[in-house]
Design a protein around this motif. Structure first.
Motif, PDB file in Angstrom:
ATOM      1  N   TRP A  28      13.580  54.215  28.107  1.00 15.74           N
ATOM      2  CA  TRP A  28      12.256  54.130  27.738  1.00 15.74           C
ATOM      3  C   TRP A  28      11.125  53.947  28.872  1.00 15.74           C
ATOM      4  O   TRP A  28      10.212  54.620  28.571  1.00 15.74           O
ATOM      5  N   ASP A  29      11.566  53.335  29.672  1.00 23.34           N
ATOM      6  CA  ASP A  29      10.583  53.227  30.926  1.00 23.34           C
ATOM      7  C   ASP A  29      10.298  54.406  31.529  1.00 23.34           C
ATOM      8  O   ASP A  29       9.185  54.587  32.002  1.00 23.34           O
ATOM      9  N   SER A  66      10.460  57.339  30.211  1.00 19.05           N
ATOM     10  CA  SER A  66       9.888  58.440  29.506  1.00 19.05           C
ATOM     11  C   SER A  66       8.150  58.156  29.404  1.00 19.05           C
ATOM     12  O   SER A  66       7.576  58.954  29.213  1.00 19.05           O
ATOM     13  N   ASP A  67       7.897  57.104  29.857  1.00 17.58           N
ATOM     14  CA  ASP A  67       6.472  56.839  30.077  1.00 17.58           C
ATOM     15  C   ASP A  67       6.199  55.980  31.421  1.00 17.58           C
ATOM     16  O   ASP A  67       5.784  54.931  31.444  1.00 17.58           O
ATOM     17  N   ARG A 114       3.451  55.877  33.293  1.00 17.47           N
ATOM     18  CA  ARG A 114       2.336  55.629  33.298  1.00 17.47           C
ATOM     19  C   ARG A 114       1.971  54.722  32.410  1.00 17.47           C
ATOM     20  O   ARG A 114       0.769  53.860  32.336  1.00 17.47           O
ATOM     21  N   ARG A 115       2.924  54.092  31.594  1.00 16.57           N
ATOM     22  CA  ARG A 115       2.820  53.059  30.748  1.00 16.57           C
ATOM     23  C   ARG A 115       1.463  53.173  29.676  1.00 16.57           C
ATOM     24  O   ARG A 115       0.712  52.295  29.668  1.00 16.57           O
ATOM     25  N   GLN A 116       1.364  54.285  28.853  1.00 16.24           N
ATOM     26  CA  GLN A 116       0.284  54.696  28.079  1.00 16.24           C
ATOM     27  C   GLN A 116       0.771  54.765  26.758  1.00 16.24           C
ATOM     28  O   GLN A 116      -0.299  54.859  25.746  1.00 16.24           O
ATOM     29  N   THR A 117       1.901  54.974  26.241  1.00 16.38           N
ATOM     30  CA  THR A 117       2.349  55.208  24.908  1.00 16.38           C
ATOM     31  C   THR A 117       3.104  54.068  24.492  1.00 16.38           C
ATOM     32  O   THR A 117       3.547  53.275  25.098  1.00 16.38           O
ATOM     33  N   ARG A 118       3.612  54.536  23.293  1.00 12.44           N
ATOM     34  CA  ARG A 118       4.423  53.223  22.394  1.00 12.44           C
ATOM     35  C   ARG A 118       5.947  52.969  23.315  1.00 12.44           C
ATOM     36  O   ARG A 118       6.456  52.146  23.122  1.00 12.44           O
ATOM     37  N   HIS A 119       6.380  54.252  23.947  1.00 12.39           N
ATOM     38  CA  HIS A 119       7.621  53.922  24.618  1.00 12.39           C
ATOM     39  C   HIS A 119       7.389  52.966  25.593  1.00 12.39           C
ATOM     40  O   HIS A 119       8.283  52.132  25.943  1.00 12.39           O
ATOM     41  N   SER A 120       6.341  52.666  26.194  1.00  9.74           N
ATOM     42  CA  SER A 120       6.106  51.419  27.249  1.00  9.74           C
ATOM     43  C   SER A 120       6.324  50.088  26.664  1.00  9.74           C
ATOM     44  O   SER A 120       6.868  49.177  27.074  1.00  9.74           O
TER      45      SER A 120
END
Length: 136
Positions: free
Chosen positions: A3-4, A6-7, A9-15
């Motif tokens: 999950w980390d 996959s995002d 930049r830490r901008q989506t729900r995945h973060s």
């Protein structure tokens, strides 16, 4: 980590999901290892515990998540306190432990981004692409 990655930049729900997964997984990973290691409080084992914590802290810096470090913190306090008990004649080993560990964590939190930049700089570029980018 999926999950980390996959995002980054830490901008989506995945973060957000990754944050909670790290928070849940960290104690499950850390506690069994440190419990086994603290069964033997020899000087060599205490040094191994502190070395493992430095590796965990480095990994935490690289992935920019603090959950692993926080989960292992009590074991570091025990290890440093035991080390001071075995190597000094000071009766205030727990107070010194709190001072040493607290100071180190305070410095790390104050210089988190600079420390992270240093750790990322030590890693090969092929590995760095799996970690969040360094922000100013």
């Amino acid at each position: 980590m999926y999950w980390d990655i996959s995002d980054l930049r830490r901008q989506t729900r995945h973060s957000d999901i990754a944050f909670w997964l790290h928070l849940l997984a960290a104690p499950l990973l850390v506690h069994p290892v440190f419990n086994i290691m603290l069964a033997d409080t020899s000087l060599l084992n205490i040094i191994l515990i502190l070395t493992l914590y430095v590796l965990i802290a480095s990994f935490s810096l690289a992935i920019d998540r603090r959950a692993l470090m926080v989960s292992a913190l009590i074991y570091v306090l025990i290890a440093v306190s035991t080390l001071l008990d075995k190597t000094t004649v000071v009766d205030l080993s727990f107070a010194l432990t709190a001072l040493i560990t607290g100071s180190a964590l305070l410095l790390l939190s104050a210089f988190w981004h600079q420390s992270r930049r240093f750790v990322i700089g030590l890693l090969p570029q092929a590995v760095c692409r799996y970690f969040p980018p360094i922000t100013e």
